[in-house]
Design a protein around this motif. Sequence first.
Motif, PDB file in Angstrom:
ATOM      1  N   PRO A 232      -0.136 -20.506   0.846  1.00 35.38           N
ATOM      2  CA  PRO A 232       0.985 -21.397   1.154  1.00 35.38           C
ATOM      3  C   PRO A 232       1.316 -22.350  -0.003  1.00 35.38           C
ATOM      4  O   PRO A 232       0.465 -23.098  -0.473  1.00 35.38           O
ATOM      5  CB  PRO A 232       0.489 -22.163   2.374  1.00 35.38           C
ATOM      6  CG  PRO A 232      -0.480 -21.232   3.026  1.00 35.38           C
ATOM      7  CD  PRO A 232      -1.159 -20.534   1.890  1.00 35.38           C
ATOM      8  N   GLY A 233       2.568 -22.253  -0.455  1.00 36.61           N
ATOM      9  CA  GLY A 233       3.016 -23.142  -1.515  1.00 36.61           C
ATOM     10  C   GLY A 233       2.508 -22.790  -2.894  1.00 36.61           C
ATOM     11  O   GLY A 233       2.681 -23.580  -3.836  1.00 36.61           O
ATOM     12  N   ASN A 245     -12.428 -14.387 -15.693  1.00 35.91           N
ATOM     13  CA  ASN A 245     -12.162 -14.634 -17.101  1.00 35.91           C
ATOM     14  C   ASN A 245     -10.658 -14.480 -17.345  1.00 35.91           C
ATOM     15  O   ASN A 245      -9.927 -14.039 -16.462  1.00 35.91           O
ATOM     16  CB  ASN A 245     -12.984 -13.696 -17.989  1.00 35.91           C
ATOM     17  CG  ASN A 245     -12.789 -12.240 -17.636  1.00 35.91           C
ATOM     18  OD1 ASN A 245     -11.677 -11.801 -17.409  1.00 35.91           O
ATOM     19  ND2 ASN A 245     -13.872 -11.489 -17.580  1.00 35.91           N
ATOM     20  N   PRO A 246     -10.164 -14.887 -18.530  1.00 41.51           N
ATOM     21  CA  PRO A 246      -8.718 -14.844 -18.755  1.00 41.51           C
ATOM     22  C   PRO A 246      -8.170 -13.426 -18.780  1.00 41.51           C
ATOM     23  O   PRO A 246      -8.124 -12.781 -19.808  1.00 41.51           O
ATOM     24  CB  PRO A 246      -8.575 -15.523 -20.128  1.00 41.51           C
ATOM     25  CG  PRO A 246      -9.793 -16.323 -20.301  1.00 41.51           C
ATOM     26  CD  PRO A 246     -10.874 -15.542 -19.633  1.00 41.51           C
ATOM     27  N   ASN A 247      -7.735 -12.929 -17.620  1.00 41.85           N
ATOM     28  CA  ASN A 247      -7.209 -11.564 -17.551  1.00 41.85           C
ATOM     29  C   ASN A 247      -6.048 -11.463 -16.563  1.00 41.85           C
ATOM     30  O   ASN A 247      -5.825 -10.426 -15.965  1.00 41.85           O
ATOM     31  CB  ASN A 247      -8.323 -10.571 -17.181  1.00 41.85           C
ATOM     32  CG  ASN A 247      -8.976 -10.881 -15.847  1.00 41.85           C
ATOM     33  OD1 ASN A 247      -8.412 -11.582 -15.008  1.00 41.85           O
ATOM     34  ND2 ASN A 247     -10.166 -10.358 -15.635  1.00 41.85           N
ATOM     35  N   ILE A 248      -5.298 -12.563 -16.389  1.00 43.34           N
ATOM     36  CA  ILE A 248      -4.175 -12.586 -15.450  1.00 43.34           C
ATOM     37  C   ILE A 248      -3.023 -11.757 -16.010  1.00 43.34           C
ATOM     38  O   ILE A 248      -2.621 -11.938 -17.157  1.00 43.34           O
ATOM     39  CB  ILE A 248      -3.714 -14.033 -15.190  1.00 43.34           C
ATOM     40  CG1 ILE A 248      -4.846 -14.846 -14.545  1.00 43.34           C
ATOM     41  CG2 ILE A 248      -2.479 -14.057 -14.300  1.00 43.34           C
ATOM     42  CD1 ILE A 248      -4.543 -16.330 -14.418  1.00 43.34           C
ATOM     43  N   ILE A 249      -2.488 -10.866 -15.187  1.00 43.75           N
ATOM     44  CA  ILE A 249      -1.373 -10.036 -15.633  1.00 43.75           C
ATOM     45  C   ILE A 249      -0.087 -10.299 -14.848  1.00 43.75           C
ATOM     46  O   ILE A 249       0.988  -9.875 -15.264  1.00 43.75           O
ATOM     47  CB  ILE A 249      -1.732  -8.535 -15.555  1.00 43.75           C
ATOM     48  CG1 ILE A 249      -2.166  -8.130 -14.138  1.00 43.75           C
ATOM     49  CG2 ILE A 249      -2.831  -8.204 -16.553  1.00 43.75           C
ATOM     50  CD1 ILE A 249      -2.489  -6.646 -14.011  1.00 43.75           C
ATOM     51  N   ALA A 250      -0.182 -11.002 -13.698  1.00 47.12           N
ATOM     52  CA  ALA A 250       1.009 -11.339 -12.919  1.00 47.12           C
ATOM     53  C   ALA A 250       0.635 -12.386 -11.879  1.00 47.12           C
ATOM     54  O   ALA A 250      -0.553 -12.623 -11.605  1.00 47.12           O
ATOM     55  CB  ALA A 250       1.595 -10.096 -12.242  1.00 47.12           C
ATOM     56  N   ALA A 251       1.662 -13.009 -11.302  1.00 47.12           N
ATOM     57  CA  ALA A 251       1.470 -13.970 -10.210  1.00 47.12           C
ATOM     58  C   ALA A 251       2.219 -13.449  -8.992  1.00 47.12           C
ATOM     59  O   ALA A 251       3.435 -13.235  -9.039  1.00 47.12           O
ATOM     60  CB  ALA A 251       1.978 -15.353 -10.611  1.00 47.12           C
ATOM     61  N   ILE A 252       1.510 -13.218  -7.889  1.00 46.11           N
ATOM     62  CA  ILE A 252       2.107 -12.665  -6.679  1.00 46.11           C
ATOM     63  C   ILE A 252       2.514 -13.825  -5.759  1.00 46.11           C
ATOM     64  O   ILE A 252       1.687 -14.682  -5.439  1.00 46.11           O
ATOM     65  CB  ILE A 252       1.115 -11.747  -5.945  1.00 46.11           C
ATOM     66  CG1 ILE A 252       0.564 -10.677  -6.902  1.00 46.11           C
ATOM     67  CG2 ILE A 252       1.787 -11.098  -4.742  1.00 46.11           C
ATOM     68  CD1 ILE A 252      -0.468  -9.769  -6.266  1.00 46.11           C
ATOM     69  N   PRO A 253       3.760 -13.877  -5.317  1.00 44.53           N
ATOM     70  CA  PRO A 253       4.198 -14.992  -4.468  1.00 44.53           C
ATOM     71  C   PRO A 253       3.599 -14.941  -3.072  1.00 44.53           C
ATOM     72  O   PRO A 253       3.239 -13.859  -2.568  1.00 44.53           O
ATOM     73  CB  PRO A 253       5.710 -14.823  -4.429  1.00 44.53           C
ATOM     74  CG  PRO A 253       5.941 -13.365  -4.676  1.00 44.53           C
ATOM     75  CD  PRO A 253       4.856 -12.951  -5.632  1.00 44.53           C
ATOM     76  N   ASP A 254       3.494 -16.102  -2.454  1.00 44.73           N
ATOM     77  CA  ASP A 254       3.014 -16.190  -1.076  1.00 44.73           C
ATOM     78  C   ASP A 254       3.899 -15.350  -0.164  1.00 44.73           C
ATOM     79  O   ASP A 254       5.128 -15.359  -0.281  1.00 44.73           O
ATOM     80  CB  ASP A 254       3.023 -17.654  -0.631  1.00 44.73           C
ATOM     81  CG  ASP A 254       2.580 -17.829   0.808  1.00 44.73           C
ATOM     82  OD1 ASP A 254       1.621 -17.153   1.214  1.00 44.73           O
ATOM     83  OD2 ASP A 254       3.211 -18.636   1.528  1.00 44.73           O
ATOM     84  N   GLY A 255       3.273 -14.607   0.742  1.00 47.28           N
ATOM     85  CA  GLY A 255       4.013 -13.785   1.688  1.00 47.28           C
ATOM     86  C   GLY A 255       4.312 -12.378   1.227  1.00 47.28           C
ATOM     87  O   GLY A 255       4.769 -11.545   2.022  1.00 47.28           O
ATOM     88  N   ALA A 256       4.054 -12.074  -0.034  1.00 49.38           N
ATOM     89  CA  ALA A 256       4.314 -10.726  -0.536  1.00 49.38           C
ATOM     90  C   ALA A 256       3.377  -9.725   0.131  1.00 49.38           C
ATOM     91  O   ALA A 256       2.210 -10.010   0.381  1.00 49.38           O
ATOM     92  CB  ALA A 256       4.135 -10.694  -2.055  1.00 49.38           C
ATOM     93  N   VAL A 257       3.889  -8.544   0.410  1.00 46.39           N
ATOM     94  CA  VAL A 257       3.100  -7.472   1.009  1.00 46.39           C
ATOM     95  C   VAL A 257       2.835  -6.415  -0.062  1.00 46.39           C
ATOM     96  O   VAL A 257       3.767  -5.936  -0.712  1.00 46.39           O
ATOM     97  CB  VAL A 257       3.831  -6.858   2.218  1.00 46.39           C
ATOM     98  CG1 VAL A 257       3.044  -5.672   2.764  1.00 46.39           C
ATOM     99  CG2 VAL A 257       4.055  -7.899   3.300  1.00 46.39           C
ATOM    100  N   VAL A 258       1.556  -6.081  -0.244  1.00 47.14           N
ATOM    101  CA  VAL A 258       1.193  -5.136  -1.311  1.00 47.14           C
ATOM    102  C   VAL A 258       0.233  -4.085  -0.769  1.00 47.14           C
ATOM    103  O   VAL A 258      -0.572  -4.356   0.131  1.00 47.14           O
ATOM    104  CB  VAL A 258       0.530  -5.872  -2.501  1.00 47.14           C
ATOM    105  CG1 VAL A 258       1.531  -6.790  -3.193  1.00 47.14           C
ATOM    106  CG2 VAL A 258      -0.686  -6.666  -2.046  1.00 47.14           C
TER     107      VAL A 258
END
Length: 296
Positions: A232-233, A245-258
């Motif tokens: 939330p938020g 460790n530093p390996n972020i490739i994307a940010a998924i928004p709250d509520g997204a279905v995957v």
Amino acid sequence: MRIVGHRVEGLEFLQAHHMGGEITPEIVVLHDTAGRLEKGNSAAYLASDNPGKVSVHFVVERDGTVTQLVPTNRRANHAGQSSFHGRDWCNGWSIGIEIVNPGKMTGQADWGAAFAVAWWGETFVEGDSNNYTIGKVSTSHHGSGIWMGYSEAQIAALLDLLTVLFRDVPTLTDITTHWYVSPGRKVDTNPLFPLEHIRARILGRDDPADSAAVAGSSDVPITGLMVKVETPGDTLNLRRWPSFNPNIIAAIPDGAVVPVLRTGVFSGREWLCVLYGGREGWIVARYAAPITYSET
């Protein structure tokens, strides 16, 4: 950054009281401070005339700030009784880096209710405003305990520092930890530290995280399993590997279905390999909930 006169340009220099003679460093030994997390606390202690006469070359704060205390060609008292590949007393031929971390703790690290108590009595709660990550892990080197993960900023700053050291100090050949050079006596860095990722990045080796992620996980037992992100938020980091460790490739928004591709438990925490935006990556399972067909 670069090293000029055995100091890394751009870093604050706080000269340690306990400093030895000239050395030729061949390895870097990584440590945890095992102390309070307030910025500057550990650096001030390690620079002071402390009772243990301990010192170190660099301190890496949780926000990524790095302080140098001893020139890279001078001896610091960071490893004590130690041995690396048959050669004893590492202080005489190593650079020591302390990473601010509370060390081994007690507490609870069950799913959805992670907290830890440090040796000085302070309690840390996972997921609060400080973004602590806490895990219960047991290894043959560390024993069983509750541990705090390292911040993204710390790992990024450490990689930057090591890149400079291995570029500008030609005698450096390897990276190790206090628990490795002092087995049975020390347990730092803790089990959540991405040592092999760090060594792979700096020493030019294959990163074992890729194969470890596959070996340590399994296909989902339910075909077509979908989960909904519940932050939330906020957003949920999609990571290349199941680690912090530093390996972020994307940010998924709250509520997204995957859709979920694989699942696994790494360092005592459940992770899901999912597909988002055409990219496969890993998310922490506690921030995603299975959905029913009525929700699709």
